[in-house]
Design an enzyme around this catalytic site. Structure first.
Site, short mmCIF file in Angstrom:
data_model
loop_
_atom_site.label_atom_id
_atom_site.label_comp_id
_atom_site.label_asym_id
_atom_site.label_seq_id
_atom_site.Cartn_x
_atom_site.Cartn_y
_atom_site.Cartn_z
N ASN A 126 0.72 -1.40 0.29
CA ASN A 126 0.06 0.09 0.06
C ASN A 126 1.20 1.33 -0.08
OD1 ASN A 126 -1.86 -1.87 0.17
ND2 ASN A 126 -2.57 -1.25 2.30
N HIS A 184 -20.55 34.77 -28.99
CA HIS A 184 -21.48 33.86 -29.60
C HIS A 184 -21.15 33.35 -31.09
CE1 HIS A 184 -24.33 35.01 -26.23
NE2 HIS A 184 -23.67 36.18 -26.55
N SER A 234 -6.23 13.71 -47.49
CA SER A 234 -7.21 12.75 -47.73
C SER A 234 -7.08 11.60 -48.49
CB SER A 234 -8.58 13.55 -48.50
OG SER A 234 -9.58 12.77 -48.75
N LYS A 278 -7.28 18.26 -50.25
CA LYS A 278 -7.21 18.51 -48.67
C LYS A 278 -6.22 18.70 -47.92
CE LYS A 278 -10.65 18.39 -46.60
NZ LYS A 278 -11.39 17.12 -46.00
N ASN A 283 -5.92 18.76 -43.91
CA ASN A 283 -6.67 18.72 -42.73
C ASN A 283 -5.96 19.14 -41.58
OD1 ASN A 283 -8.97 17.51 -44.25
ND2 ASN A 283 -7.89 15.52 -44.11
N GLU A 302 -7.11 18.83 -34.23
CA GLU A 302 -8.35 18.00 -34.05
C GLU A 302 -8.00 17.00 -32.98
OE1 GLU A 302 -10.49 18.55 -38.61
OE2 GLU A 302 -9.36 16.81 -37.92
N TYR A 310 -7.37 1.21 2.27
CA TYR A 310 -6.84 0.70 1.06
C TYR A 310 -7.94 -0.28 0.46
CZ TYR A 310 -4.92 -1.01 -3.25
OH TYR A 310 -4.42 -1.44 -4.35
#
Length: 424
Positions: free
Chosen positions: A76, A122, A243, A249, A251, A256, A283
């Site tokens: 532990n 917004h 792509s 493309k 990307n 992301e 524990y």
């Protein structure tokens, strides 16, 4: 799984051994375990619990002698110590990665900060601002992340080693000595708390989740800004992919993936909170399941910081993208309201007047710079003047010289303060 099966008639079943094994995760703490075991062995020799020659040889592989290393130590407190040591090292890496990313944002603010862009609320255009103002907003958030992780580091900087299972030991150990040898600021005072506490892990994971939320907001803007609709930035080739079917493309994969990992880290924090919330002291084996999400959250945050720093460092920015487009834009409406307010018109009334002006312009298909002087005067006599300077978006940004405003003089002041913080 422990081989200490004296209380049982035989070994655990093979399926149970496989199900309960955490070896793949525990091996990530191998260096920390070696350090902790060495410190524990040295303490056993210094206190006379073991002969000094045996204690000195415990750091080597000497068969049965190695069994004595478990004297005055439990799994532990052993694992709890290893985790804290692991976190201390990784918090240093996180601190450096945060400093690097905030520094990249500061560098880009200094280099490209005079670029004129729309400021959004917004996701609608609000007021013209300078890009440096926007980038520094992200940098200050990262500076707070750095503070949060440093605060968490101060609280976890206590050694559980020597707490044993939960009640301590009758042997004359020196917990303070092992704490000093391992570089801890002190010991966890209560042995039960030492093996059961997980709030330091939750705090680190929470700080990581907050940090990843900040990174996700940066990533989202890079994804949006790099779209053809915005055409404001271009992600460097090192951090973009193509792509499999569309040849044109480019990307923005790096941002992301950062955005995606932010969701994963938030889930790992939730897993840790759920894991601990119903456990009685001290524990419980459930706690073994917390190491993987904790380690992954910390490492994902560190890696995301580093990849986003590279992405921003190589980012291409179109400095002229909004320069002409913002001339006469409705985002300058506040300038008209402020003018009326400085001429004694109550701001709520000025707001209403300018709102009607915007409506007139929309109906006539023109921007604010297309409002004829005679029409402006009909809305209020104070608008019977040349509004050209007032509706210059760059001049509008530079007028905002209040502390923290978007004027370049304020950006320079913030840059100086931020760099001072980053040198800490």
């Amino acid at each position: 799984m422990s081989r200490l099966r004296g209380r049982f008639g035989g070994p655990a079943g093979g399926d149970m051994q496989r199900f309960s094994s955490s070896l793949d995760v525990d091996l990530r703490m191998l260096d920390e375990e070696i350090r902790a075991s060495s410190a524990h062995a040295a303490m056993l020799g210094e206190t006379g619990i073991l002969p000094r020659d045996e204690a000195a040889r415990l750091v080597e592989r000497l068969g049965d002698l190695g069994r004595k290393l478990h004297t005055a130590r439990s799994r532990n407190d052993q694992v709890a110590t290893d985790v804290r040591l692991w976190l201390k090292t990784r918090l240093g890496e996180l601190d450096e990665a945060l400093r690097e990313l905030a520094g990249v944002l500061a560098d880009r603010a200094e280099r490209d900060g005079r670029t004129l862009i729309p400021g959004y609320t917004h996701l609608q255009r609000g007021q013209p601002i300078l890009l440096g103002h926007h980038l520094l907003a992200h940098a200050w958030a990262l500076a707070r992340d750095r503070e949060r992780l440093r605060d968490a580091g101060r609280r976890l900087d206590r050694s559980p080693l020597g707490a044993c299972a939960m009640a301590g030991t009758p042997l004359p150990i020196d917990r303070e000595a092992t704490a000093r040898r391992l570089g801890f600021a002190g010991v966890v005072d209560n042995a039960m708390d030492a093996v059961a506490a997980r709030d330091h892990e939750l705090e680190v994971a929470a700080a990581c989740a907050i940090c990843m939320t900040h990174l996700s907001r940066i990533a989202e803007e890079l994804v949006v800004w790099s779209s053809a609709e915005f055409s404001f930035v271009r992600v460097g080739e090192q951090y973009a992919t193509g792509s499999s079917i569309m040849p044109q493309k480019r990307n923005p994969d790096a941002p992301e993936l950062v955005r995606g990992r932010a969701a994963v880290v938030a889930g790992q924090l939730q897993a840790l909170l759920s894991l601990v919330k119903g456990l009685p002291l001290a524990y419980n084996r459930d706690l073994q399941e917390g190491r993987r999400p904790l380690f992954d959250a910390v490492e994902s945050t560190r890696d995301s910081l580093r990849i986003l720093a590279g992405t921003l460092r190589t980012l291409e920015i179109d400095r002229d993208r909004f320069e002409q487009e913002l001339r006469g834009d409705f985002s300058l409406a506040t300038e008209l309201a402020d003018l009326l307010a400085t001429r004694g018109v109550p701001f709520r009334e000025a707001h209403e007047i300018v709102g009607r002006i915007v409506l007139w312009c929309e109906r006539h298909g023109v921007g604010l710079d297309g409002l004829p002087r005679e029409e402006a005067a009909k809305f209020h006599p104070e608008l019977d003047r040349d509004l050209g300077e007032l509706l210059d978006p760059r001049a509008a940004a530079e007028r905002r010289t209040s502390t923290g405003g978007t004027a370049w003089s304020e950006i320079e002041r913030q840059l100086s303060r931020l760099r001072e913080r980053l040198r800490d």
